[in-house]
Design an enzyme around this catalytic site. Structure first.
Site, PDB file in Angstrom:
ATOM      1  N   ASN A   9       0.873  -1.175   0.000  1.00 28.26           N
ATOM      2  CA  ASN A   9       0.000   0.000   0.000  1.00 28.26           C
ATOM      3  C   ASN A   9       0.910   1.225   0.000  1.00 28.26           C
ATOM      4  O   ASN A   9       1.462   1.591   1.037  1.00 28.26           O
ATOM      5  CB  ASN A   9      -0.890  -0.042   1.250  1.00 28.26           C
ATOM      6  N   LYS A  16       3.437   0.881   3.085  1.00 28.78           N
ATOM      7  CA  LYS A  16       3.065  -0.178   4.036  1.00 28.78           C
ATOM      8  C   LYS A  16       3.112  -1.500   3.292  1.00 28.78           C
ATOM      9  O   LYS A  16       2.734  -1.560   2.121  1.00 28.78           O
ATOM     10  CB  LYS A  16       1.641   0.030   4.545  1.00 28.78           C
ATOM     11  N   ARG A  90      -2.589  -2.245  -3.416  1.00 31.34           N
ATOM     12  CA  ARG A  90      -3.820  -1.481  -3.218  1.00 31.34           C
ATOM     13  C   ARG A  90      -3.749  -0.263  -4.136  1.00 31.34           C
ATOM     14  O   ARG A  90      -2.792   0.511  -4.081  1.00 31.34           O
ATOM     15  CB  ARG A  90      -3.913  -1.014  -1.772  1.00 31.34           C
ATOM     16  N   HIS A 179     -13.163   2.274  -0.218  1.00 27.12           N
ATOM     17  CA  HIS A 179     -13.153   1.259   0.849  1.00 27.12           C
ATOM     18  C   HIS A 179     -13.720  -0.069   0.343  1.00 27.12           C
ATOM     19  O   HIS A 179     -14.186  -0.884   1.135  1.00 27.12           O
ATOM     20  CB  HIS A 179     -14.001   1.678   2.083  1.00 27.12           C
ATOM     21  N   GLY A 207     -13.719   4.180  10.363  1.00 30.32           N
ATOM     22  CA  GLY A 207     -12.331   4.295  10.812  1.00 30.32           C
ATOM     23  C   GLY A 207     -11.964   5.761  10.798  1.00 30.32           C
ATOM     24  O   GLY A 207     -12.774   6.613  11.165  1.00 30.32           O
ATOM     25  N   ARG A 238     -12.522  14.614   7.394  1.00 28.49           N
ATOM     26  CA  ARG A 238     -13.329  14.993   6.224  1.00 28.49           C
ATOM     27  C   ARG A 238     -14.756  15.310   6.642  1.00 28.49           C
ATOM     28  O   ARG A 238     -15.321  14.627   7.495  1.00 28.49           O
ATOM     29  CB  ARG A 238     -13.371  13.868   5.189  1.00 28.49           C
ATOM     30  N   PHE A 280     -10.716   9.092  17.468  1.00 29.42           N
ATOM     31  CA  PHE A 280     -11.982   8.877  18.172  1.00 29.42           C
ATOM     32  C   PHE A 280     -11.783   8.622  19.667  1.00 29.42           C
ATOM     33  O   PHE A 280     -12.625   8.975  20.485  1.00 29.42           O
ATOM     34  CB  PHE A 280     -12.742   7.697  17.536  1.00 29.42           C
ATOM     35  N   ARG A 281     -10.638   7.997  20.003  1.00 30.90           N
ATOM     36  CA  ARG A 281     -10.403   7.729  21.439  1.00 30.90           C
ATOM     37  C   ARG A 281     -10.224   9.032  22.200  1.00 30.90           C
ATOM     38  O   ARG A 281     -10.743   9.193  23.299  1.00 30.90           O
ATOM     39  CB  ARG A 281      -9.190   6.818  21.617  1.00 30.90           C
ATOM     40  N   GLY A 327     -11.660   0.777  12.770  1.00 32.65           N
ATOM     41  CA  GLY A 327     -11.248   1.166  14.131  1.00 32.65           C
ATOM     42  C   GLY A 327     -12.378   1.551  15.080  1.00 32.65           C
ATOM     43  O   GLY A 327     -12.497   1.000  16.172  1.00 32.65           O
ATOM     44  N   GLY A 329     -15.808   1.360  14.378  1.00 34.78           N
ATOM     45  CA  GLY A 329     -16.899   0.381  14.276  1.00 34.78           C
ATOM     46  C   GLY A 329     -16.626  -0.888  15.058  1.00 34.78           C
ATOM     47  O   GLY A 329     -17.524  -1.476  15.664  1.00 34.78           O
ATOM     48  N   GLU A 330     -15.358  -1.311  15.084  1.00 36.02           N
ATOM     49  CA  GLU A 330     -15.025  -2.551  15.782  1.00 36.02           C
ATOM     50  C   GLU A 330     -14.883  -2.353  17.282  1.00 36.02           C
ATOM     51  O   GLU A 330     -15.020  -3.311  18.051  1.00 36.02           O
ATOM     52  CB  GLU A 330     -13.690  -3.110  15.247  1.00 36.02           C
ATOM     53  N   ASN A 331     -14.565  -1.111  17.696  1.00 35.08           N
ATOM     54  CA  ASN A 331     -14.129  -0.917  19.085  1.00 35.08           C
ATOM     55  C   ASN A 331     -14.950   0.034  19.937  1.00 35.08           C
ATOM     56  O   ASN A 331     -14.685   0.142  21.130  1.00 35.08           O
ATOM     57  CB  ASN A 331     -12.684  -0.398  19.094  1.00 35.08           C
ATOM     58  N   GLU A 381      -8.221  -5.914   5.133  1.00 36.31           N
ATOM     59  CA  GLU A 381      -8.044  -5.542   3.727  1.00 36.31           C
ATOM     60  C   GLU A 381      -6.848  -6.248   3.109  1.00 36.31           C
ATOM     61  O   GLU A 381      -6.863  -6.596   1.923  1.00 36.31           O
ATOM     62  CB  GLU A 381      -7.901  -4.021   3.611  1.00 36.31           C
TER      63      GLU A 381
HETATM   64  P1  AMP Z   1      -8.823   2.898  11.169  1.00 39.50           P
HETATM   65  O1  AMP Z   1      -8.836   3.964  10.127  1.00 39.50           O
HETATM   66  O2  AMP Z   1      -9.692   1.724  10.854  1.00 39.50           O
HETATM   67  O3  AMP Z   1      -7.427   2.491  11.588  1.00 39.50           O
HETATM   68  O4  AMP Z   1      -9.481   3.532  12.484  1.00 39.50           O
HETATM   69  C1  AMP Z   1      -8.894   4.626  13.138  1.00 39.50           C
HETATM   70  C2  AMP Z   1      -9.906   5.189  14.123  1.00 39.50           C
HETATM   71  O5  AMP Z   1     -10.339   4.150  15.014  1.00 39.50           O
HETATM   72  C3  AMP Z   1      -9.321   6.300  15.007  1.00 39.50           C
HETATM   73  O6  AMP Z   1     -10.262   7.356  15.130  1.00 39.50           O
HETATM   74  C4  AMP Z   1      -9.127   5.614  16.336  1.00 39.50           C
HETATM   75  O7  AMP Z   1      -9.236   6.498  17.417  1.00 39.50           O
HETATM   76  C5  AMP Z   1     -10.295   4.635  16.349  1.00 39.50           C
HETATM   77  N1  AMP Z   1     -10.049   3.543  17.287  1.00 39.50           N
HETATM   78  C6  AMP Z   1      -9.057   2.634  17.255  1.00 39.50           C
HETATM   79  N2  AMP Z   1      -9.119   1.826  18.332  1.00 39.50           N
HETATM   80  C7  AMP Z   1     -10.182   2.244  19.065  1.00 39.50           C
HETATM   81  C8  AMP Z   1     -10.779   1.839  20.297  1.00 39.50           C
HETATM   82  N3  AMP Z   1     -10.273   0.827  20.985  1.00 39.50           N
HETATM   83  N4  AMP Z   1     -11.861   2.506  20.740  1.00 39.50           N
HETATM   84  C9  AMP Z   1     -12.369   3.539  20.018  1.00 39.50           C
HETATM   85  N5  AMP Z   1     -11.865   3.973  18.864  1.00 39.50           N
HETATM   86  C10 AMP Z   1     -10.780   3.348  18.379  1.00 39.50           C
END
Ligand code: AMP
Length: 400
Positions: A9, A16, A90, A179, A207, A238, A280-281, A327, A329-331, A381
């Site tokens: 990528n 990467k 990619r 995506h 994410g 964005r 997001f954290r 990130g 959505g999963e967490n 991915e």
């Molecule tokens: P991605 O682009 O899929 O790597 O996602 C990045 C985003 O996911 C960032 O805003 C991170 O803060 C958020 N993120 C990653 N891990 C967590 C977590 N454990 N709890 C909440 N948000 C997370």
């Protein structure tokens, strides 16, 4: 038997890579080279013998890939001792030209170069990555896997913007969606989890970039990102959807050139613009501490998602599952809960305890009584690119 694919990528100043077993999805090694072309670059590599981090000057993507090859030799696995079958790239924008993973040859490179005006931030770097990898791995087939390809099944009413027709025919102005690799991967996993091949889904990739896709019978029929990745959901930096007249207003009121407005909407907007954080954290910590700007950013983010869920529910007619990935959505249980709150009449019922439980496994978070399943599926991915790469080289015509 393992079939390893080197997945690359390439970004404008980063590269990467990961070495992925296309059958199992195991990543035997992975790394990232950053700040290519700057005074000081960095390289991280994780392999079976451990992890290394180094700072060094990396003048070009060619040097970056060479550093990766050396790291494979030192940290393993040595590339000449494994069954390395191909390099998978990619590529962000395939326009209307690419609906499938495609072998990299001179013709493909020329077509991807033609698409640079549609993806000026990404396609030039992807092209560099493919050219460099062809030079360093001349014996291996190379495959381009496009972020837009999964969305080439959109029907005309979903991909057409209501603008003068020749904008589309002469300038390629239409929805392409992005995506796609992630949406394809989690759609396949969701079908497996639901035990059916023909599934209707609303997939939410949340994410740093965010997009929603409506999937009918496993195929993308609508998606929130548009001609560029700027449209749709609120993202880390964005804006997502906004009134297109804002461009003209800002340019008249502030005298800003269009490039400056475009940059601000891509890099200074979204959660960052509203609350100061694109992570997001950090946003969640600030929100928990009572920061009203962070609360508003969270509310705007989740409300936009809810509107897309409603719109895609209407587009699909019946929905088997809502799927969260990436990130956030999963967490992030709070974002998932707020995005689907109040949708019980649509048959969407989230189980608070299942939603709150943290896990890195694919799982259902809906109640047993929920007619629509709500799933959390970690995206992968790199594995999807590795699988599509292998399928492209197996289906190529035999040499005569
Ligand atoms: P991605 O682009 O899929 O790597 O996602 C990045 C985003 O996911 C960032 O805003 C991170 O803060 C958020 N993120 C990653 N891990 C967590 C977590 N454990 N709890 C909440 N948000 C997370």
């Amino acid at each position: 038997m393992s079939s390893y694919v080197l997945v690359i990528n390439a970004g404008s100043s980063s590269l990467k890579y990961s070495l992925v077993d296309a059958e199992s999805g195991d990543a035997a090694a992975a790394g990232v080279v950053e700040r290519i072309g700057e005074a000081e670059g960095s390289h991280r590599h994780r392999g079976p013998r451990g992890e290394t981090r180094s700072t060094l000057v990396i003048a070009s993507h060619e040097e970056a890939l060479q550093a990766a090859i050396e790291a494979f030799a030192v940290q393993g696995p040595a590339l000449d001792e494994i069954e390395l079958v191909a390099v998978g790239h990619r590529v962000v924008h395939g326009g209307s030209a690419f609906a499938e993973p495609t072998l990299v040859d001179d013709e493909l490179l020329a077509k991807v170069a033609e698409l640079v005006p549609l993806a000026p931030l990404h396609n030039p770097a992807n092209l560099t990555g493919m050219r460099v990898a062809r030079r360093l791995f001349p014996q291996l087939p190379q495959v381009a896997v496009f972020d837009t390809a999964f969305h080439q099944t959109l029907p005309p009413q979903a991909y057409t913007y209501a603008v003068p027709r020749e904008w589309a025919t002469e300038h390629g102005i239409r929805r392409y969606g992005f995506h796609g690799t992630s949406h394809a991967f989690v759609s396949g996993e969701a079908a497996r989890m639901l035990g059916r091949s023909e599934v209707n889904l609303v997939v939410l990739h949340l994410g740093n970039g965010c997009s929603a896709t409506a999937v009918r019978g496993g195929r993308s029929v609508d998606t929130s990102m548009g001609m560029t990745p700027l449209e749709g959901l609120v993202m880390g930096t964005r804006s997502g959807d906004l009134d297109p007249a804002i461009h003209a207003h800002l340019s008249r009121e502030l005298g800003w050139p269009l490039d400056k407005i475009d940059h601000a909407l891509n890099f200074d907007s979204g959660l960052k613009g509203l609350a100061g954080y694109n992570d997001f954290r950090e946003l969640s910590r600030s929100r928990a501490a009572g920061d009203e700007r962070a609360q508003l950013a969270f509310d705007v983010f989740c409300y936009r998602i809810k509107k897309y869920v409603g719109a895609y529910y209407a587009a699909l007619g019946t929905v088997d599952a809502i799927v969260f990935t990436a990130g956030v959505g999963e967490n992030d249980p709070a974002a998932r809960a707020a995005s689907l709150a109040g949708l019980e009449r649509l048959g969407i019922r989230v189980d608070p305890a299942l939603n709150a439980a943290s896990s890195d496994r694919p799982r259902a978070i809906s109640t047993d009584a929920s007619p629509v399943a709500v799933l959390v599926i970690p995206t992968n991915e790199e594995w999807q690119i590795a699988r599509e790469t292998v399928s492209a080289i197996r289906s190529r015509p035999p040499r005569v």
